[in-house]
Motif scaffolding. Sequence first.
Motif, PDB file in Angstrom:
ATOM      1  N   PRO A 100       0.593  -0.954  -0.009  1.00 24.83           N
ATOM      2  CA  PRO A 100      -0.237   0.130   0.111  1.00 24.83           C
ATOM      3  C   PRO A 100       0.823   1.300   0.405  1.00 24.83           C
ATOM      4  CG  PRO A 100      -0.641  -1.220   1.506  1.00 24.83           C
ATOM      5  CD  PRO A 100       1.297  -2.419   1.460  1.00 24.83           C
ATOM      6  N   SER A 101       1.827   0.551   0.307  1.00 23.82           N
ATOM      7  CA  SER A 101       2.497   2.315   0.376  1.00 23.82           C
ATOM      8  C   SER A 101       3.430   2.860  -0.637  1.00 23.82           C
ATOM      9  CB  SER A 101       3.779   2.229   1.440  1.00 23.82           C
ATOM     10  OG  SER A 101       4.135   1.312   1.677  1.00 23.82           O
ATOM     11  N   SER A 102       3.830   2.106  -1.606  1.00 30.02           N
ATOM     12  CA  SER A 102       3.721   2.334  -3.253  1.00 30.02           C
ATOM     13  C   SER A 102       2.623   2.605  -4.066  1.00 30.02           C
ATOM     14  CB  SER A 102       5.098   1.207  -3.002  1.00 30.02           C
ATOM     15  OG  SER A 102       4.623  -0.242  -3.789  1.00 30.02           O
ATOM     16  N   GLY A 103       1.971   1.624  -3.390  1.00 27.49           N
ATOM     17  CA  GLY A 103       0.551   1.786  -4.169  1.00 27.49           C
ATOM     18  C   GLY A 103       0.829   0.647  -5.740  1.00 27.49           C
ATOM     19  N   VAL A 104       2.249  -0.548  -5.910  1.00 25.53           N
ATOM     20  CA  VAL A 104       2.219  -1.415  -6.591  1.00 25.53           C
ATOM     21  C   VAL A 104       2.063  -3.102  -5.985  1.00 25.53           C
ATOM     22  CG1 VAL A 104       3.372   0.239  -8.513  1.00 25.53           C
ATOM     23  CG2 VAL A 104       4.610  -1.134  -6.680  1.00 25.53           C
ATOM     24  N   CYS A 105       2.810  -3.910  -6.879  1.00 27.82           N
ATOM     25  CA  CYS A 105       2.579  -4.915  -6.306  1.00 27.82           C
ATOM     26  C   CYS A 105       4.703  -5.694  -6.761  1.00 27.82           C
ATOM     27  CB  CYS A 105       1.084  -6.201  -6.385  1.00 27.82           C
ATOM     28  SG  CYS A 105      -0.205  -5.723  -7.040  1.00 27.82           S
ATOM     29  N   GLU A 106       4.749  -5.756  -5.231  1.00 29.20           N
ATOM     30  CA  GLU A 106       5.886  -6.048  -5.525  1.00 29.20           C
ATOM     31  C   GLU A 106       6.850  -7.476  -5.733  1.00 29.20           C
ATOM     32  OE1 GLU A 106       7.202  -4.085  -1.959  1.00 29.20           O
ATOM     33  OE2 GLU A 106       6.971  -2.680  -2.701  1.00 29.20           O
ATOM     34  N   LEU A 107       7.423  -8.460  -6.213  1.00 31.50           N
ATOM     35  CA  LEU A 107       7.632  -9.315  -6.633  1.00 31.50           C
ATOM     36  C   LEU A 107       8.217 -10.078  -5.099  1.00 31.50           C
ATOM     37  CD1 LEU A 107       8.090 -11.570  -8.647  1.00 31.50           C
ATOM     38  CD2 LEU A 107      10.612 -10.641  -9.356  1.00 31.50           C
ATOM     39  N   ILE A 108       7.088 -10.589  -4.536  1.00 33.48           N
ATOM     40  CA  ILE A 108       8.045 -11.933  -3.967  1.00 33.48           C
ATOM     41  C   ILE A 108       8.146 -13.498  -4.033  1.00 33.48           C
ATOM     42  CG2 ILE A 108       6.484 -10.847  -2.292  1.00 33.48           C
ATOM     43  CD1 ILE A 108       4.288 -13.238  -2.019  1.00 33.48           C
ATOM     44  N   LYS A 109       7.332 -13.557  -5.039  1.00 32.98           N
ATOM     45  CA  LYS A 109       8.122 -14.830  -5.967  1.00 32.98           C
ATOM     46  C   LYS A 109       8.828 -15.352  -7.205  1.00 32.98           C
ATOM     47  CE  LYS A 109       6.255 -17.205  -1.663  1.00 32.98           C
ATOM     48  NZ  LYS A 109       6.913 -18.194  -0.494  1.00 32.98           N
ATOM     49  N   ASN A 110       9.358 -15.362  -7.155  1.00 36.38           N
ATOM     50  CA  ASN A 110      10.710 -15.293  -8.311  1.00 36.38           C
ATOM     51  C   ASN A 110       9.664 -16.585  -9.407  1.00 36.38           C
ATOM     52  OD1 ASN A 110      11.954 -13.873 -10.627  1.00 36.38           O
ATOM     53  ND2 ASN A 110      13.773 -13.687  -8.898  1.00 36.38           N
ATOM     54  N   GLU A 111       9.941 -16.199 -11.111  1.00 41.67           N
ATOM     55  CA  GLU A 111       9.677 -16.998 -11.713  1.00 41.67           C
ATOM     56  C   GLU A 111       9.988 -18.599 -11.565  1.00 41.67           C
ATOM     57  OE1 GLU A 111      11.342 -15.098 -15.144  1.00 41.67           O
ATOM     58  OE2 GLU A 111      12.837 -17.199 -15.115  1.00 41.67           O
ATOM     59  N   THR A 112       8.891 -19.003 -12.244  1.00 41.38           N
ATOM     60  CA  THR A 112       8.627 -20.524 -12.040  1.00 41.38           C
ATOM     61  C   THR A 112       7.617 -21.136 -12.869  1.00 41.38           C
ATOM     62  OG1 THR A 112       8.345 -20.837  -9.206  1.00 41.38           O
ATOM     63  CG2 THR A 112       7.975 -22.387 -10.204  1.00 41.38           C
ATOM     64  N   TYR A 113       8.631 -21.797 -13.498  1.00 44.11           N
ATOM     65  CA  TYR A 113       7.623 -22.523 -15.052  1.00 44.11           C
ATOM     66  C   TYR A 113       6.672 -23.586 -14.503  1.00 44.11           C
ATOM     67  CZ  TYR A 113      10.773 -19.496 -16.987  1.00 44.11           C
ATOM     68  OH  TYR A 113      10.839 -18.492 -17.835  1.00 44.11           O
ATOM     69  N   ILE A 114       5.611 -23.964 -14.463  1.00 42.37           N
ATOM     70  CA  ILE A 114       4.753 -25.427 -14.121  1.00 42.37           C
ATOM     71  C   ILE A 114       5.019 -26.430 -15.509  1.00 42.37           C
ATOM     72  CG2 ILE A 114       2.091 -26.431 -14.832  1.00 42.37           C
ATOM     73  CD1 ILE A 114       1.711 -23.754 -14.471  1.00 42.37           C
ATOM     74  N   GLY A 115       4.949 -27.044 -14.702  1.00 40.98           N
ATOM     75  CA  GLY A 115       6.006 -28.756 -15.759  1.00 40.98           C
ATOM     76  C   GLY A 115       5.257 -29.732 -15.852  1.00 40.98           C
ATOM     77  N   ALA A 116       5.281 -31.182 -15.858  1.00 42.60           N
ATOM     78  CA  ALA A 116       4.504 -31.591 -17.048  1.00 42.60           C
ATOM     79  C   ALA A 116       3.460 -32.430 -16.182  1.00 42.60           C
ATOM     80  CB  ALA A 116       5.229 -33.115 -17.165  1.00 42.60           C
TER      81      ALA A 116
END
Lengths: 151, 473
Positions: A78-94
Amino acid sequence: MFKKFLSIMFIAVALMAVMPISGYAFGNTVSLYETGTSSNIIYIKRPESHSASTSDKTYTISAVGEQGTKIKVYRYNPSSGVCELIKNETYIGASGLYSVVVDLTSDSNIFMVTAESGKGSQAVRIDIDKIKKSTIDRLKNVTVTIRNFIW
Amino acid sequence: MNKERFKSILLGFLIILNFVLGSRILIEKKLWPTGYNFFSNIGNLRISKLYENIVSYFTDGNQYEIQVLNPEKILLNTGDQTTRISLSPNDNSFEEIMSETNEILKTAFSMPSEMFTEIDKEDLYSALSVESVYLSYARKYSINLFEEFLGADTDGQTKLSENEFADIVISYSANGSKCNVYMADFDTDNYYGIGINYNSDKLRDLCDESVKKNGSEGENVINYSFDLKFDQPFGSQKTTLNPLIQVYSTTSEMPVIKAVNPIMKDEENVNETIIDNILNIFNINASTMRRYAEAGGTLVFVENNATLKIDKNGYLEYTAMDDGMELSNASGSEYSDIINLNSITSKINKALGNNEAMCLTQSDDKTIINYDYMVTGTRVVINTDNISSGVSAKVENGHLLSYKQLMRHYSIKSETSSPSEFFEALDNAIARYSEFMNEININKMFIGYNDNGIVGDKYANWIVEVDNVIVGE
């Protein structure tokens, strides 16, 4: 003239090739109103209605999607007014299954789950409210059937 | 005391000692290195058996254990996913909690069968979402088996006799005076429950204490597959998980174990003492049997009514002719067959000098009884050309028709390894089928050691049991 036309065509083709990628690449922050370019890349299984209440310290979000889909998770600040990355990219598997555990640090928590694939991009907002355990227990008594056998 | 009296006592003691040691040599030890024992028939006499029973009574102790009705895993549900914990048989509180839940089950199974109510799957899920204990067994048990192992006062339980259960949930009431017991048979989609008057204070205290001691404070969050709706297909979702599969957010370090083949004394020579003991266990008469070695080095012992093979990799195979080997006190029931087979497997493990526990595991054939080794509370899943469990025996009407075992000793090493993450393991398993599959259902996922029959170090990893794969469109 012909050379100019060729150059313009080349640039146009190059832009068209790059645009779909650059158009849906989510960075370190995303807007709370981001929706992406598509709505059927991932399907959020939990919470089904994209919002939930719990007394727990964490919440597990689950989703299904196609193999190779890139997922990132953001938390609204809320203080910055944006959504900040908390979980870096993960790829869905088979399996096509995905789940992530997020900490519930305040009473009202907003998360954005983003998905990117060859089909486009998608951002889903998820609201998790933290409530007291006594309230949850009261709600469970009303809404969840804890089987009462004949004693 | 005068000197003469002392001498007499000493002489008497020496004479008794002479008989004790002499009888041990005649009955238990071979006299010639080839395994031929002139006195082996003495070992089959009733008086010798009596002597062996007396000796084993004093020496057996709890050196190793065959777990006939131990859950493979106990999950303590607290109402929150963050604090839910999983206990393996190696955890300190496992035994105590199991003992208390067994008392509750005994009370429940002593109730008249009309008291059991058919319930919905959702009732079971609700029970897992509140304070409760989930007992996950490595095999399914019929109600009769539960009753007999627990010593419950049975009434036949005709209402549930068609079902078998590997998943049981016990929830306790807030005031501590009642417990609910839920049983799930996912294969037939039948779920039952019963409420019993039982003071659950002890169970609650044990669970609270264990959660406090073993809780990871959210570092490892456990969700059931049904929590995450992974048991329900949606749209193009190809994978479904059994509702009670636990999805772990992270995995912890596990010890590396070393598989040793106890039958080999060194690279070339087999341990003849162990072989003698095994021959005795299968009532193969060393003086009348024929012994030869096959081309690959497999030792073959042939008697009129049975053949026993032991290969250099530690694989044992006993095949009986005709009606098979009669088991003692056999009543022909599944319970009696399991108890009798336990005795044989225990003797073999004792002969091998094993301290590992074993647990009963699932078999599709009613007459086949399977066991797996358990090391530090974790199952060792055997996967070789000859055998796919630690022990696999065929017993019919109280007669042993065949017995197979991969004879192993597992030592725990000081080094540890970390199993892959849940989804990595699941994705890797499914990737093997993904080219040709349309739908896949995962029946079970648990961390275990995989033994492919080659001795050496074994690392803990996820074992993924695929239930069915639907190929094509």
